[in-house]
Design a protein around this motif. Structure first.
Motif, mmCIF file in Angstrom:
data_model
loop_
_atom_site.group_PDB
_atom_site.id
_atom_site.type_symbol
_atom_site.label_atom_id
_atom_site.label_comp_id
_atom_site.label_asym_id
_atom_site.label_seq_id
_atom_site.Cartn_x
_atom_site.Cartn_y
_atom_site.Cartn_z
ATOM 1 N N GLU A 60 -4.371 -0.602 -7.680
ATOM 2 C CA GLU A 60 -5.335 0.480 -7.532
ATOM 3 C C GLU A 60 -4.475 1.691 -7.875
ATOM 4 N N ALA A 76 -4.280 11.912 -9.577
ATOM 5 C CA ALA A 76 -3.861 12.690 -8.205
ATOM 6 C C ALA A 76 -3.156 14.132 -8.660
ATOM 7 N N LEU A 120 -1.720 3.267 -5.867
ATOM 8 C CA LEU A 120 -2.227 3.333 -4.462
ATOM 9 C C LEU A 120 -2.136 1.942 -3.618
ATOM 10 N N ALA A 121 -2.448 0.934 -4.153
ATOM 11 C CA ALA A 121 -2.477 -0.486 -3.466
ATOM 12 C C ALA A 121 -2.157 -1.491 -4.371
ATOM 13 N N THR A 154 -10.380 6.759 -8.616
ATOM 14 C CA THR A 154 -9.372 5.689 -8.517
ATOM 15 C C THR A 154 -9.800 4.689 -9.540
ATOM 16 N N ALA A 197 1.337 8.447 -0.833
ATOM 17 C CA ALA A 197 0.666 8.888 -1.976
ATOM 18 C C ALA A 197 -0.760 9.728 -1.537
ATOM 19 N N ARG A 198 -1.489 9.170 -0.378
ATOM 20 C CA ARG A 198 -2.604 9.830 0.228
ATOM 21 C C ARG A 198 -2.262 10.952 0.975
ATOM 22 N N GLN A 226 0.876 -1.037 -0.056
ATOM 23 C CA GLN A 226 -0.135 0.028 0.041
ATOM 24 C C GLN A 226 0.953 1.360 0.032
ATOM 25 N N ASN A 227 0.552 2.375 -0.779
ATOM 26 C CA ASN A 227 1.346 3.391 -0.908
ATOM 27 C C ASN A 227 0.699 4.505 -0.025
ATOM 28 N N LYS A 228 0.870 4.671 1.425
ATOM 29 C CA LYS A 228 0.150 5.465 2.420
ATOM 30 C C LYS A 228 0.858 6.954 2.073
ATOM 31 N N GLY A 266 -4.724 5.918 -8.964
ATOM 32 C CA GLY A 266 -5.431 7.245 -8.565
ATOM 33 C C GLY A 266 -4.825 8.326 -9.383
ATOM 34 N N ILE A 325 -6.372 12.681 -4.179
ATOM 35 C CA ILE A 325 -6.677 11.735 -4.916
ATOM 36 C C ILE A 325 -8.300 12.155 -5.493
#
Length: 159
Positions: free
Chosen positions: A121, A125, A109-110, A25, A16-17, A12-14, A123, A22
């Motif tokens: 996944e 952004a 993102l994931a 998706t 990025a959020r 998971q790309n924490k 997004g 975002i």
């Protein structure tokens, strides 16, 4: 052998959020080699430096690190090679239009297995400014403090 069902998260790309707003998706399949799939099944991947790019009507994922499979031979894959994403034509056109017109970027993102198939996944952004990041952090801190105060009050502990 039983068929896998459900969703098994690999990476998971924490960040990025935290770094981006975002907007939208999408779920995309990935074209992988056998050793990449085996390495992913061991739960090893990193999305930190990843991004996607539209090239000749196809979307390619760059910078995602899937380490070499330990029991692989000379047929092993390169860890940071670019990988083709599988999306419907309408989705690719929508992403390409928004990236070129609005200056958005595509970030992963994931990375997960869904019913035995590797999916990513992605997004659309927009980059956050530093004050946006500080504001989001202050909101999370205030919400956490509020929940702690409610919990203390429900337990009867004075402030």
């Amino acid at each position: 052998m039983a068929k896998e069902t459900g969703r098994k998260l690999i990476a998971q790309n924490k960040k990025a959020r935290h770094d981006y707003h975002i907007d939208d998706t999408f779920e995309a399949g990935m074209v992988l080699t056998g050793t990449e799939v085996k390495s992913l099944r061991q739960g090893r991947a990193s999305l930190v430096d990843g991004f996607a790019d539209v090239d000749n009507g196809e979307i390619w994922l760059h910078g995602v690190h899937i380490p070499e499979y330990t029991q692989g031979t000379w047929t092993n894959h390169t860890a940071r090679r670019r990988r083709k994403l599988l999306l419907h034509r309408e989705e690719i056109d929508k992403i390409a239009d928004r990236v070129h017109q609005k200056g958005l970027t595509v970030v992963p993102l994931a990375l997960y297995f869904k019913d035995g198939r590797a999916k990513v996944e992605i997004g659309l952004a927009r980059g956050k400014k530093s004050w946006d990041k500080r504001h989001a952090l202050a909101e999370r801190t205030a919400e956490r403090e509020k929940q702690e105060a409610i919990g203390r009050r429900l337990k009867g502990i004075p402030d």
